[in-house]
Design a protein around this motif. Structure first.
Motif, mmCIF file in Angstrom:
data_model
loop_
_atom_site.group_PDB
_atom_site.id
_atom_site.type_symbol
_atom_site.label_atom_id
_atom_site.label_comp_id
_atom_site.label_asym_id
_atom_site.label_seq_id
_atom_site.Cartn_x
_atom_site.Cartn_y
_atom_site.Cartn_z
ATOM 1 N N GLU A 37 0.819 -1.222 0.000
ATOM 2 C CA GLU A 37 0.000 0.000 0.000
ATOM 3 C C GLU A 37 0.847 1.265 0.000
ATOM 4 O O GLU A 37 0.539 2.234 -0.703
ATOM 5 C CB GLU A 37 -0.907 -0.022 1.227
ATOM 6 N N GLU A 38 1.934 1.267 0.772
ATOM 7 C CA GLU A 38 2.744 2.475 0.927
ATOM 8 C C GLU A 38 3.878 2.578 -0.087
ATOM 9 O O GLU A 38 4.740 3.455 0.041
ATOM 10 C CB GLU A 38 3.345 2.525 2.338
ATOM 11 N N HIS A 80 3.479 7.917 -3.994
ATOM 12 C CA HIS A 80 3.623 8.968 -2.985
ATOM 13 C C HIS A 80 3.300 10.347 -3.545
ATOM 14 O O HIS A 80 2.738 11.197 -2.845
ATOM 15 C CB HIS A 80 5.048 8.963 -2.431
ATOM 16 N N ASN A 127 -0.488 10.662 -3.291
ATOM 17 C CA ASN A 127 -0.976 10.725 -1.912
ATOM 18 C C ASN A 127 -0.661 12.059 -1.239
ATOM 19 O O ASN A 127 -1.380 12.495 -0.340
ATOM 20 C CB ASN A 127 -0.373 9.582 -1.095
ATOM 21 N N SER A 135 -6.055 4.097 0.884
ATOM 22 C CA SER A 135 -5.410 5.254 0.264
ATOM 23 C C SER A 135 -6.368 6.137 -0.517
ATOM 24 O O SER A 135 -5.930 7.064 -1.198
ATOM 25 C CB SER A 135 -4.273 4.778 -0.659
#
Length: 224
Positions: A37-38, A47, A50, A89
């Motif tokens: 997910e990250e 990123h 996000n 997210s």
């Protein structure tokens, strides 16, 4: 079927399941890859995207990312496994900002992915707030303070008077109920697995069985 989406609260085992499903598929000779997910280079919400989660057009940019992803994997035989990507997210960020367009966003999201015949694996503890407390105890005080401080500053927390660690637990419980509602409205195949600590092997077996079952079956799996 080219896509498995794994969802659930923090600490339900999303990452562990994604990694193990991918390894099992590779052992069986099926091309497979999974995405954390990250991950900075996530195919849908890297990123760079996000970082723009507070912007008004964030949901539409997420949908554009999903559309690009769907177009790319439609002609690929690889099994793609994404954990936390459908809710954590996107929907969670929208909830934090008190956005009222979550249902509209999620309907459009499902429409984009439906040609891929995705499978949703929903890892759900029976008591979300109790699970949140157990996760906080397991991950430690540093993680708990960091997450609680972040959530306390969100518009959702301000609106509902959520403060500190207790506010964090209530937030995750409310988020779980939102996920329940969205999952209930899906026409895509959903398997809800009731998770308990120490039962990772059972969860894996249930997830494999769900993936191999008849298309678009909806079921709930509880450990006897």
């Amino acid at each position: 079927m080219r896509l498995v989406l794994i969802e659930g609260l923090p600490g339900t085992g999303k990452t562990t399941l994604a990694e193990r499903l991918c390894a099992l598929a590779l052992q069986e000779g099926c091309a497979s890859r999974w995405y954390l997910e990250e991950a900075a280079d996530h195919p849908v919400h890297p990123h760079s995207l996000n970082a723009a989660r507070l912007e008004a057009d964030y949901p539409s940019r997420c949908l554009q990312g999903w559309q690009r992803f769907a177009d790319e994997v439609r002609s690929d035989s690889t099994l793609n496994i994404l954990e936390g990507s459908a809710f954590q997210s996107t929907v969670r960020f929208m909830m934090e900002q008190n956005r009222t367009d979550i249902d509209d966003y999620f309907g459009r999201f499902e429409g984009i992915l439906s040609p891929l015949r995705p499978v949703f694996i929903y890892l759900r503890p029976e008591d979300a707030e109790r699970h949140s407390r157990a996760t906080a105890a397991h991950r430690g005080s540093d993680w708990t303070r960091k997450v609680a401080a972040y959530l306390e500053q969100t518009p959702y927390a301000h609106r509902h008077g959520l403060r500190g660690e207790s506010g964090m637990h209530r937030f995750w419980a409310n988020y779980a109920h939102l996920c329940d509602e969205l999952m209930h409205g899906l026409t895509t195949r959903v398997t809800r697995i009731t998770v308990e600590p120490g039962h990772d092997d059972w969860v894996l077996a249930e997830a494999v069985d769900a993936i191999q079952s008849e298309p678009y079956a909806t079921c709930e799996r509880n450990r006897e």
